[in-house]
Design an enzyme around this catalytic site. Sequence first.
Site, PDB file in Angstrom:
ATOM      1  N   ASN A 284       0.856  -1.189   0.000  1.00  0.00           N
ATOM      2  CA  ASN A 284       0.000   0.000   0.000  1.00  0.00           C
ATOM      3  C   ASN A 284       0.898   1.248   0.000  1.00  0.00           C
ATOM      4  O   ASN A 284       1.690   1.451   0.915  1.00  0.00           O
ATOM      5  CB  ASN A 284      -0.898  -0.011   1.250  1.00  0.00           C
TER       6      ASN A 284
ATOM      7  N   HIS B 255       0.968   6.314   1.721  1.00  0.00           N
ATOM      8  CA  HIS B 255       1.689   7.314   2.512  1.00  0.00           C
ATOM      9  C   HIS B 255       2.898   7.908   1.794  1.00  0.00           C
ATOM     10  O   HIS B 255       3.509   8.855   2.292  1.00  0.00           O
ATOM     11  CB  HIS B 255       1.970   6.781   3.906  1.00  0.00           C
TER      12      HIS B 255
ATOM     13  N   HIS C 193      -5.618   3.604  -1.588  1.00  0.00           N
ATOM     14  CA  HIS C 193      -6.927   3.952  -1.036  1.00  0.00           C
ATOM     15  C   HIS C 193      -7.270   5.364  -1.512  1.00  0.00           C
ATOM     16  O   HIS C 193      -6.652   6.331  -1.063  1.00  0.00           O
ATOM     17  CB  HIS C 193      -6.828   3.875   0.498  1.00  0.00           C
TER      18      HIS C 193
ATOM     19  N   ARG D 211      -9.288   8.034  -0.990  1.00  0.00           N
ATOM     20  CA  ARG D 211     -10.242   8.520   0.017  1.00  0.00           C
ATOM     21  C   ARG D 211     -11.138   9.607  -0.557  1.00  0.00           C
ATOM     22  O   ARG D 211     -10.723  10.377  -1.433  1.00  0.00           O
ATOM     23  CB  ARG D 211      -9.492   9.071   1.235  1.00  0.00           C
TER      24      ARG D 211
ATOM     25  N   ARG E 129      -7.058  12.906   0.776  1.00  0.00           N
ATOM     26  CA  ARG E 129      -5.967  13.398   1.635  1.00  0.00           C
ATOM     27  C   ARG E 129      -4.598  12.882   1.200  1.00  0.00           C
ATOM     28  O   ARG E 129      -3.592  13.459   1.519  1.00  0.00           O
ATOM     29  CB  ARG E 129      -6.234  13.037   3.094  1.00  0.00           C
TER      30      ARG E 129
ATOM     31  N   GLU F  80      -8.725   0.521  -3.038  1.00  0.00           N
ATOM     32  CA  GLU F  80      -9.558   0.584  -1.833  1.00  0.00           C
ATOM     33  C   GLU F  80     -10.406   1.848  -1.920  1.00  0.00           C
ATOM     34  O   GLU F  80      -9.893   2.926  -2.238  1.00  0.00           O
ATOM     35  CB  GLU F  80      -8.686   0.665  -0.585  1.00  0.00           C
TER      36      GLU F  80
ATOM     37  N   THR G  35      -7.202   7.017  10.494  1.00  0.00           N
ATOM     38  CA  THR G  35      -7.093   5.874   9.583  1.00  0.00           C
ATOM     39  C   THR G  35      -8.353   5.017   9.740  1.00  0.00           C
ATOM     40  O   THR G  35      -9.176   5.291  10.623  1.00  0.00           O
ATOM     41  CB  THR G  35      -5.809   5.059   9.862  1.00  0.00           C
ATOM     42  N   THR G  36      -8.511   4.036   8.867  1.00  0.00           N
ATOM     43  CA  THR G  36      -9.711   3.190   8.881  1.00  0.00           C
ATOM     44  C   THR G  36      -9.870   2.514  10.244  1.00  0.00           C
ATOM     45  O   THR G  36      -8.993   1.780  10.680  1.00  0.00           O
ATOM     46  CB  THR G  36      -9.593   2.114   7.781  1.00  0.00           C
TER      47      THR G  36
ATOM     48  N   GLU H 140     -11.273  -8.973   3.167  1.00  0.00           N
ATOM     49  CA  GLU H 140      -9.977  -8.627   3.753  1.00  0.00           C
ATOM     50  C   GLU H 140     -10.224  -8.464   5.247  1.00  0.00           C
ATOM     51  O   GLU H 140     -10.992  -7.589   5.673  1.00  0.00           O
ATOM     52  CB  GLU H 140      -9.403  -7.330   3.166  1.00  0.00           C
TER      53      GLU H 140
ATOM     54  N   HIS I 223      -3.917  -4.148   7.738  1.00  0.00           N
ATOM     55  CA  HIS I 223      -4.063  -2.949   8.566  1.00  0.00           C
ATOM     56  C   HIS I 223      -3.224  -3.063   9.823  1.00  0.00           C
ATOM     57  O   HIS I 223      -3.431  -3.940  10.655  1.00  0.00           O
ATOM     58  CB  HIS I 223      -5.502  -2.616   8.957  1.00  0.00           C
TER      59      HIS I 223
ATOM     60  N   HIS J 220       1.821   1.313   5.874  1.00  0.00           N
ATOM     61  CA  HIS J 220       2.453   2.314   6.736  1.00  0.00           C
ATOM     62  C   HIS J 220       3.836   1.895   7.222  1.00  0.00           C
ATOM     63  O   HIS J 220       4.786   2.683   7.185  1.00  0.00           O
ATOM     64  CB  HIS J 220       1.522   2.627   7.921  1.00  0.00           C
TER      65      HIS J 220
END
Length: 242
Positions: free
Chosen positions: A7, A10, A43, A45, A49, A70, A100-101, A151, A191, A214
């Site tokens: 992912n 970031h 993701h 969003r 962001r 995502e 975060t989620t 997931e 996650h 992350h």
Amino acid sequence: MPTLGVNIDHVATIRQARRTVEPDPVAAAVLAELAGADGITVHLREDRRHIQDRDVRLLRQTVRTHLNLEMAATDEMVAIALDIKPDYVTLVPERREEVTTEGGLDIAGQVDRMTLVVDKLQSAGIPVSLFIDADEAQIAASAKVKAKFVELHTGKYAEAHDEASRQKELEVLEKGCEMALASGLRVNAGHGLTYWNVYPVAAIKGMEELNIGHTIISRAVLVGLERAVREMKEAILGHWSS
Ligand SMILES: CC(=O)[C@@H](O)[C@H](O)COP(=O)(O)O
Ligand SMILES: NCC(=O)COP(=O)(O)O
């Protein structure tokens, strides 16, 4: 052992801190793939962001493994996915104020809406994964709405403060994975996974892909810092000027 979806959200978080062009998540995806990533996850969003629409469009053209988008199950996002056609979509819950989620999707509480969204995407050839807690009712509902994957949210496991709670959360994930597989679902997880806590989750039988972001981007900053500083010293000396 499961495959690794990297992912790269970031990388975009750092870029958006200055609204500039670096670092580019598209370049990050290429490097991740060269290093062995089996898939790239982003993701998009609703508040944009970090990842931007432009990133997803370019990644669709450049990613050579598979692109996992995502997104929230909103009409806007469904339209974007139908247009861009990622290799699969993971539907996630979103709250604008969250850092975060925070939890899994409530599929059991919105079976009709989810059936519709899953069908819209899958009829267009985009397999759907549902980001849920490893909860019996949510797994049953995910099978009912005919998603291809779930997931399992590993946040509670990752945030457990002591060994006993971590073990308890691991057992919840193991049981959830077994139940989802028995319901005909394919199983991913992610996650909050880190270099230090990933192995027990990776060892769960039947786990297909882990989506991790992350901790990888955090480590990249640290392992890359020494070289970056050395290169700036060189640039100050004119070694980077044409
Ligand atoms: C759904 C999920 O667990 C991750 O994609 C996570 O949401 C990454 O994005 P954020 O860090 O913005 O939450
Ligand atoms: N779906 C989980 C994900 O993509 C990465 O989450 P994290 O490792 O950034 O917490």
